[in-house]
Design a protein around this motif. Structure first.
Motif, short mmCIF file in Angstrom:
data_model
loop_
_atom_site.label_atom_id
_atom_site.label_comp_id
_atom_site.label_asym_id
_atom_site.label_seq_id
_atom_site.Cartn_x
_atom_site.Cartn_y
_atom_site.Cartn_z
N VAL A 3 -12.05 45.77 26.44
CA VAL A 3 -12.18 46.63 27.62
C VAL A 3 -11.31 47.03 28.97
O VAL A 3 -10.45 45.98 29.60
N ALA A 4 -11.18 47.36 29.60
CA ALA A 4 -10.19 48.06 30.79
C ALA A 4 -10.56 47.24 31.52
O ALA A 4 -9.42 46.80 31.97
N SER A 5 -11.04 46.91 32.37
CA SER A 5 -11.50 45.65 32.97
C SER A 5 -10.44 44.67 33.36
O SER A 5 -9.41 44.11 33.65
N ASP A 6 -10.35 43.95 30.88
CA ASP A 6 -9.28 42.86 30.60
C ASP A 6 -8.07 43.00 31.12
O ASP A 6 -7.46 42.18 31.21
N VAL A 7 -7.65 44.51 30.77
CA VAL A 7 -6.33 44.72 30.74
C VAL A 7 -5.87 45.14 32.77
O VAL A 7 -5.00 44.55 32.69
N ASN A 45 -5.39 45.26 20.11
CA ASN A 45 -5.76 45.03 18.73
C ASN A 45 -7.32 44.79 18.59
O ASN A 45 -8.54 45.02 18.33
N GLN A 46 -8.18 43.96 19.73
CA GLN A 46 -9.43 44.31 20.47
C GLN A 46 -10.11 44.86 21.61
O GLN A 46 -11.58 44.84 21.55
N PHE A 47 -9.50 45.76 21.52
CA PHE A 47 -9.07 46.29 22.18
C PHE A 47 -10.86 47.89 21.35
O PHE A 47 -10.59 47.59 20.74
N LEU A 89 -12.76 67.03 20.06
CA LEU A 89 -11.62 65.82 19.90
C LEU A 89 -12.28 64.19 19.87
O LEU A 89 -13.88 64.26 19.78
N ILE A 90 -11.39 63.60 19.66
CA ILE A 90 -12.17 62.17 19.20
C ILE A 90 -11.08 61.09 20.02
O ILE A 90 -9.84 61.52 20.53
N ARG A 91 -11.54 60.33 20.30
CA ARG A 91 -11.11 59.43 21.32
C ARG A 91 -10.77 58.34 20.44
O ARG A 91 -11.38 57.40 19.44
N VAL A 92 -9.54 57.77 21.00
CA VAL A 92 -9.12 56.24 20.33
C VAL A 92 -8.42 55.49 20.98
O VAL A 92 -7.96 55.43 22.07
N GLY A 93 -8.84 54.79 20.75
CA GLY A 93 -8.71 52.83 21.55
C GLY A 93 -7.83 52.69 21.49
O GLY A 93 -6.45 53.03 20.09
N GLY A 94 -6.84 51.27 22.35
CA GLY A 94 -5.29 51.14 22.75
C GLY A 94 -4.68 50.77 21.27
O GLY A 94 -4.00 50.70 20.98
N GLY A 95 -5.88 49.76 21.00
CA GLY A 95 -5.37 48.99 19.47
C GLY A 95 -5.54 49.74 17.73
O GLY A 95 -5.81 48.98 17.07
N GLU A 96 -6.42 50.96 18.29
CA GLU A 96 -7.21 51.54 16.67
C GLU A 96 -5.98 52.05 15.99
O GLU A 96 -4.93 53.03 16.90
N ASN A 97 -6.05 52.23 15.38
CA ASN A 97 -4.00 52.63 13.85
C ASN A 97 -4.72 53.72 13.41
O ASN A 97 -6.24 54.48 13.23
N PHE A 98 -3.94 53.85 13.05
CA PHE A 98 -4.12 55.97 11.66
C PHE A 98 -5.16 55.11 10.65
O PHE A 98 -6.26 56.45 10.51
N ASP A 99 -5.38 54.24 9.78
CA ASP A 99 -6.48 54.05 9.26
C ASP A 99 -7.66 54.14 9.97
O ASP A 99 -8.20 54.91 9.39
N LYS A 100 -7.87 53.26 10.55
CA LYS A 100 -9.18 53.60 11.63
C LYS A 100 -8.93 54.70 11.95
O LYS A 100 -10.61 55.30 11.95
N LEU A 101 -9.09 55.78 12.67
CA LEU A 101 -8.44 56.66 12.85
C LEU A 101 -9.07 57.59 11.65
O LEU A 101 -10.04 58.49 12.02
N TYR A 102 -8.19 57.85 10.43
CA TYR A 102 -8.30 58.64 9.54
C TYR A 102 -9.33 58.45 8.51
O TYR A 102 -10.29 59.54 8.67
N ARG A 103 -10.07 56.74 8.79
CA ARG A 103 -11.15 57.27 7.93
C ARG A 103 -12.87 57.13 9.13
O ARG A 103 -13.63 57.92 8.46
N ALA A 104 -12.92 57.16 10.10
CA ALA A 104 -13.80 57.57 11.44
C ALA A 104 -13.62 59.38 11.04
O ALA A 104 -15.14 59.99 10.76
N VAL A 105 -12.49 60.23 10.41
CA VAL A 105 -12.54 61.25 10.33
C VAL A 105 -13.50 61.65 9.02
O VAL A 105 -14.48 62.54 9.29
N LEU A 106 -12.75 60.46 7.87
CA LEU A 106 -13.21 60.99 6.64
C LEU A 106 -14.67 60.91 6.82
O LEU A 106 -15.37 61.98 6.26
#
Length: 151
Positions: A3-7, A45-47, A89-106
């Motif tokens: 989470v953001a506080s960890d960063v 990656n764990q964000f 709009l779609i919100r994307v986290g710091g470690g989220e990659n395009f594969d996860k993004l594309y799958r979410a939109v699909l």
């Protein structure tokens, strides 16, 4: 970090101890910035992964255009999307990659039984939208870093 506080805590620690930070969003960096020697690695990656969350995609109410940005910034993203002529709009986290993004939109489109949502991005699923955007929107061999083609 998860989470953001960890960063925030990690950045504060690095500052207090004079340690340089390197950030790893996906798993690689064309410029090598995620694997620098003698740095504190912030592996994202764990964000939180927002895109695949039930509220990852937000439909924006056009009536918001007549309002100011809320004090807590809760409507800021929709105001920006609407100002650009986009209805969602779609919100994307710091470690989220395009594969996860594309799958979410699909998945969102399949749940609607139509293709309402679209995303433009990189062709490598292991790349994050953050790295792709920061590097100009194209691979290192396509001139994107020199010309800046990401929208």
């Amino acid at each position: 970090p998860r989470v953001a506080s960890d960063v925030v805590k990690t950045v504060q620690f690095a500052k207090e101890h004079g340690v340089e930070l390197s950030v790893k969003n996906s798993g690689h960096s064309y410029t090598g910035s995620s694997s620098k020697k003698d740095t504190l690695l912030l592996n994202m990656n764990q964000f939180v992964h927002y895109a695949s969350a039930p509220d990852g995609i937000t439909d924006c109410d056009a009536a918001l255009l007549d309002t100011a940005v809320a004090g807590d910034l809760s409507n800021q993203a929709c105001l920006l999307a609407l100002a650009r002529g986009k209805s969602s709009l779609i919100r994307v986290g710091g470690g989220e990659n395009f594969d996860k993004l594309y799958r979410a939109v699909l998945a969102a489109n399949q749940a609607l039984d139509e293709y309402k949502y679209h995303v433009v991005g990189g062709n490598a699923g292991t790349v994050t939208p953050m790295g792709w955007t920061f590097q100009g929107g194209h691979a290192g061999t396509a001139g994107g870093r020199m010309h800046g083609t990401c929208a």
